[in-house]
Design an enzyme around this catalytic site. Structure first.
Site, PDB file in Angstrom:
ATOM      1  N   LYS A  35       0.710  -1.140  -0.058  1.00 16.29           N
ATOM      2  CA  LYS A  35      -0.108   0.128  -0.038  1.00 16.29           C
ATOM      3  C   LYS A  35       0.735   1.310   0.087  1.00 16.29           C
ATOM      4  CE  LYS A  35      -1.877   3.075   1.938  1.00 16.29           C
ATOM      5  NZ  LYS A  35      -1.640   4.606   1.718  1.00 16.29           N
TER       6      LYS A  35
ATOM      7  N   GLU B 177       9.544   1.456  10.933  1.00 13.99           N
ATOM      8  CA  GLU B 177      10.787   2.461  10.643  1.00 13.99           C
ATOM      9  C   GLU B 177       9.855   3.761  10.904  1.00 13.99           C
ATOM     10  OE1 GLU B 177      13.322  -0.336   7.861  1.00 13.99           O
ATOM     11  OE2 GLU B 177      13.063   1.715   7.057  1.00 13.99           O
TER      12      GLU B 177
ATOM     13  N   CYS C 136      14.401  10.516   6.808  1.00 15.98           N
ATOM     14  CA  CYS C 136      14.217  10.127   8.187  1.00 15.98           C
ATOM     15  C   CYS C 136      15.543  10.337   8.907  1.00 15.98           C
ATOM     16  CB  CYS C 136      13.646   8.740   8.201  1.00 15.98           C
ATOM     17  SG  CYS C 136      14.539   7.511   7.260  1.00 15.98           S
TER      18      CYS C 136
ATOM     19  N   GLU D  54       9.606  16.482  14.949  1.00 12.88           N
ATOM     20  CA  GLU D  54      10.086  16.277  13.529  1.00 12.88           C
ATOM     21  C   GLU D  54       9.507  17.254  12.621  1.00 12.88           C
ATOM     22  OE1 GLU D  54       9.116  12.642  11.415  1.00 12.88           O
ATOM     23  OE2 GLU D  54      10.869  12.227  10.827  1.00 12.88           O
TER      24      GLU D  54
HETATM   25  P1  NAD Z   1       2.583   8.508   7.509  1.00 12.15           P
HETATM   26  O1  NAD Z   1       2.728   7.784   8.670  1.00 12.15           O
HETATM   27  O2  NAD Z   1       1.267   9.500   7.557  1.00 12.15           O
HETATM   28  O3  NAD Z   1       2.106   7.475   6.496  1.00 12.15           O
HETATM   29  C1  NAD Z   1       3.127   6.281   5.913  1.00 12.15           C
HETATM   30  C2  NAD Z   1       2.175   5.395   5.302  1.00 12.15           C
HETATM   31  O4  NAD Z   1       1.155   4.721   6.193  1.00 12.15           O
HETATM   32  C3  NAD Z   1       1.238   5.804   4.098  1.00 12.15           C
HETATM   33  O5  NAD Z   1       1.108   4.875   3.137  1.00 12.15           O
HETATM   34  C4  NAD Z   1      -0.211   6.051   4.730  1.00 12.15           C
HETATM   35  O6  NAD Z   1      -1.347   5.907   3.798  1.00 12.15           O
HETATM   36  C5  NAD Z   1      -0.298   4.829   5.849  1.00 12.15           C
HETATM   37  N1  NAD Z   1      -1.111   4.993   6.869  1.00 12.15           N
HETATM   38  C6  NAD Z   1      -1.755   6.141   7.578  1.00 12.15           C
HETATM   39  N2  NAD Z   1      -2.601   5.868   8.512  1.00 12.15           N
HETATM   40  C7  NAD Z   1      -2.753   4.420   8.453  1.00 12.15           C
HETATM   41  C8  NAD Z   1      -3.544   3.474   9.322  1.00 12.15           C
HETATM   42  N3  NAD Z   1      -4.193   3.824  10.345  1.00 12.15           N
HETATM   43  N4  NAD Z   1      -3.172   2.202   8.907  1.00 12.15           N
HETATM   44  C9  NAD Z   1      -2.369   1.757   8.186  1.00 12.15           C
HETATM   45  N5  NAD Z   1      -1.768   2.668   7.338  1.00 12.15           N
HETATM   46  C10 NAD Z   1      -1.631   3.942   7.404  1.00 12.15           C
HETATM   47  O7  NAD Z   1       4.066   8.831   7.023  1.00 12.15           O
HETATM   48  P2  NAD Z   1       4.442   9.966   5.990  1.00 12.15           P
HETATM   49  O8  NAD Z   1       3.975  11.389   6.447  1.00 12.15           O
HETATM   50  O9  NAD Z   1       3.946   9.408   4.741  1.00 12.15           O
HETATM   51  O10 NAD Z   1       6.128   9.997   5.933  1.00 12.15           O
HETATM   52  C11 NAD Z   1       6.699  10.654   6.639  1.00 12.15           C
HETATM   53  C12 NAD Z   1       7.403   9.870   7.777  1.00 12.15           C
HETATM   54  O11 NAD Z   1       8.084   8.767   7.447  1.00 12.15           O
HETATM   55  C13 NAD Z   1       8.384  10.769   8.768  1.00 12.15           C
HETATM   56  O12 NAD Z   1       7.806  10.849  10.127  1.00 12.15           O
HETATM   57  C14 NAD Z   1       9.553  10.087   8.274  1.00 12.15           C
HETATM   58  O13 NAD Z   1      10.456  10.102   9.478  1.00 12.15           O
HETATM   59  C15 NAD Z   1       9.249   8.552   8.500  1.00 12.15           C
HETATM   60  N6  NAD Z   1      10.123   7.886   7.732  1.00 12.15           N
HETATM   61  C16 NAD Z   1      11.065   7.062   8.319  1.00 12.15           C
HETATM   62  C17 NAD Z   1      11.780   6.096   7.796  1.00 12.15           C
HETATM   63  C18 NAD Z   1      12.845   5.318   8.566  1.00 12.15           C
HETATM   64  O14 NAD Z   1      13.393   4.470   7.692  1.00 12.15           O
HETATM   65  N7  NAD Z   1      12.735   5.204   9.967  1.00 12.15           N
HETATM   66  C19 NAD Z   1      12.013   6.371   6.556  1.00 12.15           C
HETATM   67  C20 NAD Z   1      11.193   7.184   5.786  1.00 12.15           C
HETATM   68  C21 NAD Z   1      10.380   7.897   6.252  1.00 12.15           C
END
Ligand code: NAD
Length: 504
Positions: free
Chosen positions: A189, A264, A298, A397
């Site tokens: 997804k 992550e 990240c 963040e």
């Molecule tokens: P997000 O958590 O808003 O969304 C990530 C994914 O989760 C999307 O596909 C979204 O549709 C899905 N999602 C949202 N709510 C959900 C639910 N209730 N159930 C299942 N899936 C759900 O994150 P974002 O804004 O897309 O990305 C930015 C974040 O990602 C930042 O916090 C960044 O630090 C983190 N990130 C972490 C790493 C790592 O390796 N630690 C790498 C890249 C990004």
């Protein structure tokens, strides 16, 4: 070069606009079962890119069922064959790297200079894990006097992979390649803000010979499609990359079906510079690790901790460098910082300019939007200095081109500031004192530490965070610990004692 990239975009965009982005389930492109769609727009100019399948639990169920059916044959496929399919996927990615980079750049706002490398890194992920297919099932031999014990590793089952919007292509390959190498099947997804390259990638994989049902993509919103994926009974594990609050929801949603989770999550990573460091290289790293990939990274170093004796000179140099960063169309190879992913995220990043000032830090550079770029979701590279550890700009963040500088006096104070946040993903330490470098590396709360280095990823090394930055590790053997189950098999060597109950 901008012209070349625009030409590639103009070849690809009309088809996307016309045909839209569908799901990919059991080897076929399908509309959402409800027939509903949502629109995706580019952050570069807010132009319409495509209508995307707006999926719900029916689509997830269809994809999970396909993944479960395909699992039965994919896990049994001779290892060499499975390996060769992964190599073929890597070849396809390389063949299409220029197109992938352009699509990713236009869809996410990430500068093309980094996206070209990200596409090639995606191929490298497949190649690296293809090499590991043959050894992945290998376990341990633990012989006893009367028994031989040995372990084998077996794929856990269909995996739910949920990815964020910041560098979606590279991050998808990072999860999907080891899952497939393990013998697992996948329901992916992608993030709703950047769905373009996921559907491109899954099509390439099928052109490369991947059997149907092994890799399925379902588009839609996290709260509906993502949530159903985390709750589906046939999905055995969830590999998630995204925000910390979402990670916590994923655990909760997956709990009733006892999902294994790998999370992550977010970061507020420190770069600590001591006065004996190679200051020129430390400056290059501080600027690169915050302002590359639009700061939407990240592992970026969002807090620069500077020893007071070098503070003024270092900050003077830093200000000049940040003022010089080129903001612009991400498809232009000279661009260093492109637009934020979406207007809501642009607003969020800009709001931290006000928060920083209210907190009492000094705004040294940026803080608003560039005058010459009014169409897209642009923000100026921003630098706050003279901050303290408890300010919101040092705790939360921001996930944009936004750096906060904090002075310190002693090694102990540097460690205390570094550890004062809820996150613990990465830390960067700059010093020529070997003992100090190791002491600080041991005491800093982070899953990954780089000493006198920027973030150089070595694929066999573990990747992951501590505290609110995540649970679990990726990379090399660590990936197989997640995607596979270890089974112990015990074989008697002779007639060992068996207690004889009921025998008189
Ligand atoms: P997000 O958590 O808003 O969304 C990530 C994914 O989760 C999307 O596909 C979204 O549709 C899905 N999602 C949202 N709510 C959900 C639910 N209730 N159930 C299942 N899936 C759900 O994150 P974002 O804004 O897309 O990305 C930015 C974040 O990602 C930042 O916090 C960044 O630090 C983190 N990130 C972490 C790493 C790592 O390796 N630690 C790498 C890249 C990004």
């Amino acid at each position: 070069m901008l012209d070349t990239n625009l030409k590639i975009l103009n070849q690809l965009l009309p088809k996307l606009k016309k045909e839209g982005i569908k799901n990919f389930i059991n080897g076929k492109q399908l509309k959402a079962s409800s027939g509903n769609t949502f629109e995706t727009h580019s952050p570069v100019d807010k132009e319409f890119i495509a209508k995307v399948a707006l999926s719900d639990e029916k689509d997830i169920d269809q994809a999970a069922t396909a993944a479960m059916t395909a699992f039965k044959s994919w896990k049994k496929m001779p290892h060499q064959e499975r390996r060769d399919i992964l190599y073929a996927i890597a070849d396809k990615i390389e063949e299409h790297a220029d197109k992938i980079a352009v699509l990713e750049s236009y869809d996410t706002g990430q500068p093309i200079r980094f996206m070209k490398k990200a596409a090639v890194r995606g191929a490298a992920n497949f190649r690296y894990f293809a090499d590991k297919v043959i050894d992945a099932p290998n376990g341990l031999s633990t012989p006893d006097t009367h028994h031989i014990n040995y372990t084998i590793r077996q794929p856990i089952g269909p995996i739910g992979i949920i990815t964020p919007w910041n560098t979606p292509f590279m991050l998808s390959t990072w999860k999907i390649a080891p899952a497939l190498a393990s013998g697992c099947t996948v329901v992916h997804k992608p993030a709703e803000f950047s769905p373009v390259t996921a559907s491109y990638l899954v099509k390439l994989a099928h052109e490369a010979g991947l059997p149907k049902g092994v890799w399925n993509v379902v588009n839609g919103f996290g709260e509906v499609a993502g949530k159903s994926l985390t709750e589906h009974n046939d999905i055995k594990a969830l590999a998630f990359i995204g925000e910390t609050t979402t990670g916590s929801l994923i655990m909760k949603q997956g709990a009733p079906t006892l999902k294994r989770v790998h999370l992550e999550l977010g970061g507020q990573n420190p770069i600590i510079v001591f006065d004996d460091a190679d200051l020129d290289r430390a400056l290059d790293t501080a600027v690169f690790m915050k302002y590359s990939l639009n700061g939407e990274r990240c592992t970026s170093s969002s807090r620069l901790l500077l020893e007071k004796s070098i503070y003024k000179d270092f900050v003077d140099q830093l200000i000049k460098r940040v003022q010089n960063i080129t903001v612009g169309n991400p498809l232009d190879p000279t661009t260093e910082v492109g637009p934020m992913i979406h207007p809501t995220h642009q607003e969020k990043v800009l709001s931290y300019g006000k928060i920083g000032k209210k907190d009492g830090a000094t705004l040294a550079v940026g803080g608003g939007t560039p005058d010459h770029l009014t169409n897209g979701c642009y923000v100026n590279p921003t630098l706050f200095i003279n901050a303290t550890k408890d300010m919101r700009i040092a705790q939360e963040e921001v996930f944009g081109p936004f750096l906060t500088v904090i002075p310190f006096d002693t090694e102990e104070e540097a460690i205390e500031i570094a550890n004062s946040v809820k996150y613990g993903l990465t830390a960067y330490i700059w010093t020529k004192d070997v003992g100090r470098a190791h002491r600080v590396a041991h005491d800093v709360e982070a899953g990954m530490v780089w000493i006198n280095s920027q973030n150089i990823r070595h694929l066999p090394a573990p990747f992951g965070g501590v505290k609110h930055s995540g649970i679990g590790r990726d990379g090399g053997e660590y990936s197989f610990d997640f995607y596979m189950e270890t089974k112990n098999i015990s074989v008697a060597l002779g007639d060992h004692t068996i207690p004889q109950l009921g025998k008189k």
